[in-house]
Scaffold this motif. Structure first.
Motif, PDB file in Angstrom:
ATOM      1  N   ALA A 187       0.811  -1.219   0.000  1.00 49.03           N
ATOM      2  CA  ALA A 187       0.000   0.000   0.000  1.00 49.03           C
ATOM      3  C   ALA A 187       0.847   1.273   0.000  1.00 49.03           C
ATOM      4  O   ALA A 187       0.476   2.268  -0.593  1.00 49.03           O
ATOM      5  CB  ALA A 187      -0.943  -0.005   1.193  1.00 49.03           C
ATOM      6  N   HIS A 188       1.996   1.239   0.665  1.00 48.42           N
ATOM      7  CA  HIS A 188       2.785   2.467   0.813  1.00 48.42           C
ATOM      8  C   HIS A 188       4.061   2.446  -0.018  1.00 48.42           C
ATOM      9  O   HIS A 188       4.885   3.323   0.083  1.00 48.42           O
ATOM     10  CB  HIS A 188       3.131   2.676   2.281  1.00 48.42           C
ATOM     11  N   LEU A 189       4.188   1.421  -0.822  1.00 49.28           N
ATOM     12  CA  LEU A 189       5.463   1.182  -1.493  1.00 49.28           C
ATOM     13  C   LEU A 189       5.835   2.267  -2.486  1.00 49.28           C
ATOM     14  O   LEU A 189       7.019   2.566  -2.672  1.00 49.28           O
ATOM     15  CB  LEU A 189       5.404  -0.186  -2.196  1.00 49.28           C
ATOM     16  N   ASP A 190       4.850   2.875  -3.119  1.00 50.90           N
ATOM     17  CA  ASP A 190       5.195   3.877  -4.125  1.00 50.90           C
ATOM     18  C   ASP A 190       5.628   5.200  -3.492  1.00 50.90           C
ATOM     19  O   ASP A 190       6.176   6.061  -4.162  1.00 50.90           O
ATOM     20  CB  ASP A 190       4.061   4.073  -5.142  1.00 50.90           C
ATOM     21  N   ALA A 191       5.422   5.351  -2.184  1.00 48.72           N
ATOM     22  CA  ALA A 191       5.798   6.605  -1.524  1.00 48.72           C
ATOM     23  C   ALA A 191       7.251   6.597  -1.055  1.00 48.72           C
ATOM     24  O   ALA A 191       7.811   7.646  -0.762  1.00 48.72           O
ATOM     25  CB  ALA A 191       4.876   6.860  -0.332  1.00 48.72           C
ATOM     26  N   VAL A 192       7.857   5.424  -0.969  1.00 53.18           N
ATOM     27  CA  VAL A 192       9.228   5.339  -0.453  1.00 53.18           C
ATOM     28  C   VAL A 192      10.170   4.723  -1.487  1.00 53.18           C
ATOM     29  O   VAL A 192       9.851   3.712  -2.103  1.00 53.18           O
ATOM     30  CB  VAL A 192       9.288   4.560   0.889  1.00 53.18           C
ATOM     31  N   PRO A 193      11.340   5.341  -1.673  1.00 57.82           N
ATOM     32  CA  PRO A 193      12.243   4.911  -2.746  1.00 57.82           C
ATOM     33  C   PRO A 193      13.144   3.758  -2.336  1.00 57.82           C
ATOM     34  O   PRO A 193      14.347   3.907  -2.230  1.00 57.82           O
ATOM     35  CB  PRO A 193      13.064   6.180  -3.002  1.00 57.82           C
ATOM     36  N   VAL A 194      12.574   2.571  -2.074  1.00 57.52           N
ATOM     37  CA  VAL A 194      13.396   1.454  -1.603  1.00 57.52           C
ATOM     38  C   VAL A 194      13.985   0.630  -2.751  1.00 57.52           C
ATOM     39  O   VAL A 194      13.486   0.658  -3.878  1.00 57.52           O
ATOM     40  CB  VAL A 194      12.617   0.529  -0.647  1.00 57.52           C
TER      41      VAL A 194
END
Ligand code: C2E
Ligand code: CA
Ligand code: CA
Ligand code: CA
Length: 277
Positions: A187-194
């Motif tokens: 759900a939050h993956l696109d907000a953080v540049p991992v």
């Protein structure tokens, strides 16, 4: 005692009370522990499933407490997070990891990157990115020798997201830890540049044998690949799990089946045994 109705009394649970006392005690001794260098890091190897070579280590903090002995992080990190002490502790952990990377490099023991766990509280500090980069240059390291493991993406504020972009731009690799638990997911993956996903060990534990289909793990691997992310499986305890993960396309494994976390003094012997077999 507290009256809970109809003449019944509920007494404070004595074990809970003891726990409070212990937490208070730990909280009181944090600063002294820092001064006395009571925090140490143990290192757990991460193995590439294609080459079966060690490609890095995760640093895990322990507290060598003068009264209580060796304390594990689940015992004191929550206390440190509640008291704000997790911020100086987090800097100490980064310093210890950087010093270790530099020392291994000088001694020719390892040139692999080390991953450090970062509390979401630490990440929300506006100066976090600068502090990490200063530490890296203080020990003459390259930014790709240090990785950071983050979690609880739902909690990350604008400062934290900015810190992550700043670190990423400087070349520090980022892993999303505990993936597949309530703390981190797609759900939050696109907000953080991992760069990497670490599949939580609760999901890995469900892989019982190599024939067992574990759709959550295999779908996570497929989705991660489509997002150009490397996948790390944590908590790998059996050979069957390792085989299953390799077949499913997982890149990297970590767990007791490969090695327990160890004090740095044990690493040379471990490496001799691991590569010499
Ligand atoms: P984590 O980041 O999920 O770390 C993995 C935990 O699983 C570690 O526990 C590790 O020792 C353990 N583990 C590794 N392989 C296996 C396995 O095959 N089976 C099982 N059952 N367990 C395995 P540890 O060292 O007790 O750390 C617990 C948690 O404490 C970590 O979970 C992390 O969230 C936190 N932590 C550790 N070091 C630090 C730190 O320096 N800073 C912060 N903020 N948190 C830390
Ligand atoms: Ca971790
Ligand atoms: Ca984890
Ligand atoms: Ca965890």
């Amino acid at each position: 005692a507290k009256k809970v109705g109809r003449g019944q009394y509920r007494f404070f649970d004595q074990s809970l009370n003891l726990k409070d006392v212990e937490e208070f005690h730990l909280e009181q001794s944090f600063s002294e522990a820092l001064r006395n260098r009571e925090f140490v890091l143990h290192y757990q190897p991460q193995v590439c499933l294609d080459s079966m070579e060690i490609i890095g280590y995760e640093a895990l903090v322990r507290w060598q407490h003068p009264e209580f002995g060796l304390l594990f992080p689940d015992r004191f990190i929550p206390v440190a997070e509640n008291s704000g002490f997790v911020i100086p502790l987090g800097l100490e952990v980064l310093r210890l990891a950087c010093a270790q990377i530099a020392q291994w490099q000088v001694e020719g023991i390892s040139a692999q990157p080390v991953a450090v766990n970062v509390s979401p509280i630490q990440l929300t500090q506006a100066e976090f990115c600068r502090q990490v980069l200063e530490m890296i240059s203080e020990y003459d390291l390259k930014t790709d020798q240090l990785e950071l493991e983050i979690t609880e993406t739902a909690m990350l504020d604008a400062n934290a997201v900015e810190s992550l972009h700043c670190l990423k731009a400087a070349g520090v690799k980022l892993s999303l830890d505990d993936f597949g638990t309530g703390y981190s997911g797609f759900a939050h993956l696109d907000a953080v540049p991992v760069d990497k996903l670490k599949i939580d060990r609760s999901l890995i534990a469900k892989i019982c044998n190599s024939h067992d289909d574990s759709p959550i793990v295999s779908s996570t691997i497929i989705l991660a690949k489509r997002m150009q992310l490397k996948v790390v499986a944590e908590g790998v305890e059996t050979r069957d799990q390792l085989v299953h993960l390799k077949v499913a396309g997982c890149d990297i494994a970590q767990g007791y089946h490969l090695s327990r976390p160890m004090p740095p003094a044990d690493l040379p012997d471990f490496l001799r045994a691991f590569t010499g077999q």
